[in-house]
Design an enzyme around this catalytic site. Sequence first.
Site, mmCIF file in Angstrom:
data_model
loop_
_atom_site.group_PDB
_atom_site.id
_atom_site.type_symbol
_atom_site.label_atom_id
_atom_site.label_comp_id
_atom_site.label_asym_id
_atom_site.label_seq_id
_atom_site.Cartn_x
_atom_site.Cartn_y
_atom_site.Cartn_z
ATOM 1 N N LYS A 119 -14.408 8.457 -5.260
ATOM 2 C CA LYS A 119 -15.815 8.537 -4.838
ATOM 3 C C LYS A 119 -16.303 10.181 -5.185
ATOM 4 O O LYS A 119 -17.288 10.240 -5.670
ATOM 5 C CB LYS A 119 -15.559 8.667 -3.232
ATOM 6 C CG LYS A 119 -15.425 7.482 -2.596
ATOM 7 C CD LYS A 119 -15.070 7.601 -1.257
ATOM 8 C CE LYS A 119 -14.079 6.427 -0.759
ATOM 9 N NZ LYS A 119 -13.785 6.747 0.692
ATOM 10 N N THR B 204 -8.534 6.300 -2.914
ATOM 11 C CA THR B 204 -9.828 6.136 -3.404
ATOM 12 C C THR B 204 -11.031 7.361 -3.049
ATOM 13 O O THR B 204 -12.014 7.208 -3.751
ATOM 14 C CB THR B 204 -10.416 4.843 -2.596
ATOM 15 O OG1 THR B 204 -10.073 5.242 -1.163
ATOM 16 C CG2 THR B 204 -9.463 3.691 -2.763
ATOM 17 N N LYS C 266 -9.367 13.652 3.923
ATOM 18 C CA LYS C 266 -8.564 12.450 3.894
ATOM 19 C C LYS C 266 -7.758 12.617 5.159
ATOM 20 O O LYS C 266 -7.716 13.813 5.501
ATOM 21 C CB LYS C 266 -7.666 12.487 2.610
ATOM 22 C CG LYS C 266 -7.045 13.741 2.166
ATOM 23 C CD LYS C 266 -6.071 13.847 0.941
ATOM 24 C CE LYS C 266 -6.800 13.856 -0.275
ATOM 25 N NZ LYS C 266 -6.862 12.650 -1.006
ATOM 26 N N ARG C 267 -7.054 11.792 5.361
ATOM 27 C CA ARG C 267 -6.300 11.796 6.432
ATOM 28 C C ARG C 267 -5.059 12.876 6.412
ATOM 29 O O ARG C 267 -4.733 13.312 5.280
ATOM 30 C CB ARG C 267 -5.151 10.413 6.887
ATOM 31 C CG ARG C 267 -6.076 9.552 7.548
ATOM 32 C CD ARG C 267 -6.822 9.802 8.848
ATOM 33 N NE ARG C 267 -5.626 9.854 9.830
ATOM 34 C CZ ARG C 267 -5.347 9.057 10.771
ATOM 35 N NH1 ARG C 267 -5.995 8.059 10.843
ATOM 36 N NH2 ARG C 267 -4.352 9.321 11.656
ATOM 37 N N HIS D 246 0.770 -1.366 0.143
ATOM 38 C CA HIS D 246 0.091 -0.015 0.140
ATOM 39 C C HIS D 246 0.872 1.342 -0.015
ATOM 40 O O HIS D 246 0.269 2.363 0.046
ATOM 41 C CB HIS D 246 -0.815 0.386 1.334
ATOM 42 C CG HIS D 246 -2.183 -0.783 0.949
ATOM 43 N ND1 HIS D 246 -3.343 -0.313 0.356
ATOM 44 C CD2 HIS D 246 -2.342 -2.188 1.368
ATOM 45 C CE1 HIS D 246 -4.082 -1.276 0.525
ATOM 46 N NE2 HIS D 246 -3.461 -2.183 0.891
ATOM 47 N N LYS E 124 0.168 14.269 1.737
ATOM 48 C CA LYS E 124 -1.237 14.948 1.148
ATOM 49 C C LYS E 124 -0.995 16.142 0.539
ATOM 50 O O LYS E 124 -2.068 16.764 -0.094
ATOM 51 C CB LYS E 124 -2.266 14.015 1.925
ATOM 52 C CG LYS E 124 -2.232 12.554 1.740
ATOM 53 C CD LYS E 124 -3.370 12.274 2.973
ATOM 54 C CE LYS E 124 -3.513 10.621 2.975
ATOM 55 N NZ LYS E 124 -4.355 9.986 1.769
HETATM 56 C C1 LIG Z 1 -12.497 7.062 0.848
HETATM 57 C C2 LIG Z 1 -12.057 7.424 2.547
HETATM 58 C C3 LIG Z 1 -10.733 7.693 2.562
HETATM 59 C C4 LIG Z 1 -9.689 7.500 1.727
HETATM 60 O O1 LIG Z 1 -9.391 8.768 1.089
HETATM 61 P P1 LIG Z 1 -8.112 9.325 0.513
HETATM 62 O O2 LIG Z 1 -8.539 10.686 -0.106
HETATM 63 O O3 LIG Z 1 -8.026 8.310 -0.660
HETATM 64 O O4 LIG Z 1 -6.928 9.167 1.174
HETATM 65 C C5 LIG Z 1 -10.351 7.938 4.174
HETATM 66 N N1 LIG Z 1 -11.290 8.153 5.074
HETATM 67 C C6 LIG Z 1 -12.559 7.934 4.734
HETATM 68 C C7 LIG Z 1 -13.691 8.110 5.936
HETATM 69 C C8 LIG Z 1 -13.077 7.609 3.510
HETATM 70 O O5 LIG Z 1 -14.359 7.465 3.251
#
Ligand SMILES: *Cc1c(COP(=O)(O)O)cnc(C)c1O
Length: 819
Positions: A666, A662, A554-555, A363, A560
């Site tokens: 979305k 991911t 995101k985190r 990952h 990032k």
């Molecule tokens: C999809 C999702 C993530 C991942 O987000 P990234 O932008 O890909 O880091 C993290 N936390 C939650 C709650 C999510 O739904």
Amino acid sequence: MIKNGQTQQFDKAAFKAAVEKHLTTTYAYTTESATPHAWYLAMARALAEISTGNLLATEQKLAKEKARSVNYLSLEFLIGRLTGNNLISLGLYENVASAMEELGQNLTDLLEEERDPALGNGGLGRLAACFMDSLAAQEYPAVGYGLHYEYGLFRQSFEQGRQVETPDGWRGVEGYPWEVVRPELTQTVSLYGYVESYLDEDGNNYRRWVPGMTVDGIAWDLPIVGYDNNSVYPLRLWECRSPAPFNLARFNDGDYVGAQYPALEAGNVTKVLYPNDNHDQGKALRLMQQYFHCACSIADILRRHHAAGNEIEDLAKLETIQLNDTHPTIAIPELMRVLIDEYKMGWEAAWAICSQTFAYTNHTLLPEALETWSEALIQQMLPRHMEIIFEINHRFLKEVEAAWPGNNDVKRKLSIIQEGPQRMVRMANLCVVSTYAVNGVAALHSELVKRDLFPEFNELYPGRLTNVTNGVTPRRWIKYCNPGLSELISEKVGSDWPVHLEKIAGLAEFADDEAFQQRFMAVKKQNKQRLADWVKTNMDIDLDTNAIFDIQIKRLHEYKRQHLNLLHILALYHRLLNDPTFDMHPRVFFFGAKAAPGYALAKDIIFAINKVAEKVNNDPRLGGKLKVVFVPDYRVSLAEILFPAADVSEQISTAGKEASGTGNMKFAMNGALTIGTMDGANVEMREEVGDDNIFIFGLLVDEVQKLKQEGYDPYRYYNADSMLRAAMDLLDSDEFTPGQPGLLSAIRQNLLEGGDPYLVLADFADYVKTHEKIDAAYRDQKTWAHKAILNTALMSKFSSDRSIRDYANNIWNLKPVKC
Ligand SMILES: *Cc1c(COP(=O)(O)O)cnc(C)c1O
């Protein structure tokens, strides 16, 4: 209309009776005294009964058919709320809404009563949840194995702009209504002690682990309900219970547990989820969690295998085990130990099974996230496993010697054991050596795994390193979270798109249809209003839905680059106040992010954004053009409101650092346009939607590497760009922290004196320019609608159903079994 087996038996009167029975007998409320929370619990219990029946039926059917299955091992499953999602999978949403209406309850309100089971940190845990959903939707036999943390990821609030963490008791006092305990599946897990040799009656020499203590593993099953089919798979979560009093006595004896005593006394191995994302903390209790998870899961896989009447020799034929990152790596030496010490198998036979059973998903390439464990710690906690790891390495290094005779550099580099003052076990190397497939999670990432991380392994084991691009489930991330868009899609392409996402491509032909554009944008507007209402209720900030909703959720992590986003906001702020010729379409910048509690700079970035938000949102000079909203406690249930409301999706990691992402998928599925770097799955998203429908900026992977090699100097950019300089210098002023200059200086300091490890300054100018293009594009609503529709239409590749089919066909050799 009731369509499938799971719902055929739905009988409204019986369901209402079941709800009322749970209300009174399970939760001890009368219909008069019941709170909305009690109604939610009773309803969820009544629904869970339906799926528990199907869970057992699926289990029996798969055992009888001797179906090959995948075992998905993950320390994290960020499943989010189950009730609404399962109602959709069961096809019962309308039926249950009407039943609850007759009981005087509003379903939408009741669904809000559920706490998110936050048993994961971010993308990795959410991926595991999407994968379970896709396995069940497509009926690929599967069991998910995870941990039943008492406390999930901490809850986040802000005090004077600073992150405060509180424990997340996700089960509440009543327990979580969707889980069912399976006492008959209890396992015993050994820890510590020593290894001895002994001779059996025939004079054969064996090794045997004499543990210092044992703990119990209790299984809790959550039902993963297949969409519109009869399959229900278990997500099996292990809870650690205190050792029996007998063991406690030994446990008190320092000989057995030595220095680990305090960690153990603190209790329960599964008390709390470690809150680190993409960072290896290396704590003994974490290793204990990992082993506990693996020991319980391996034992349960073997139990199921034998219960179905199968021989151990056929294990690799009938079971495959997918390791979600290196967190469950210790499952490999655990299976070797069981096969050799308990089944009395020879090394070669055991190895043949193991190396044909396990597969590993990488990952990350970030060095701080690649797990290593000190040999001394493993030796103490898992002495037999350490012996086995040494033997695996010994045999592996012979292979290396054969391939690169006399080359000690390559041996040192590939060895499972890293030499040094403290010898460390490299978990990723152990995985690559011991598995039949290793995959990265996006095309670019998998290429970098082969080229930069494991080039010699790729030579030694041709074909083992491969790619499976991540995906997300369209059931939760479109159908459930965006009902308005879902109706539009169904009207145009039919209603089976949630399991055949290729069909949404049919929307593309309406991208230029003005009537459709207007309806599409009207749905977006409603979703923006839903978010604006949430913000008004929870944060008391007024938002205008005519503004561009620009979202980064995101985190919080330097790679990032939330601070790149922040610098852009500061530049806009500066220009709005100082450049009378400057105009911009109103914009709201949303952030949602948790920082690991020990990650100081990440917490400083949260603080800075909050302080900037405070000022900007209340500054009349800005004429309402700029708003900044940092939503607290970002989690799945909030994500479900944020993704559908976005106009712009921020995917701005330094090229080469985000394995896939991911969230990017979305957003685009829900009609947001991406501003992003050529990183992770952004690259493949661009391929799907075309260059005209995505805003790409920034250095490419090779340019990043080259710049670093040449010696990157952030001052070069700072000195050359007056807008950048103005933005950076605001961080050193007291503009956002009146009377207290310097409170935000750590970020500026890190970027200039700290060397700017993620090249924020190098990408700043292109980022600003690309945002100007977005501003211009948004002003032409027809063109914007066209692009947004095409984003939704062209995202079918990123369904996790496709990811799971890739795994099933290219790695697992798995076939669906209809239930
Ligand atoms: C999809 C999702 C993530 C991942 O987000 P990234 O932008 O890909 O880091 C993290 N936390 C939650 C709650 C999510 O739904």
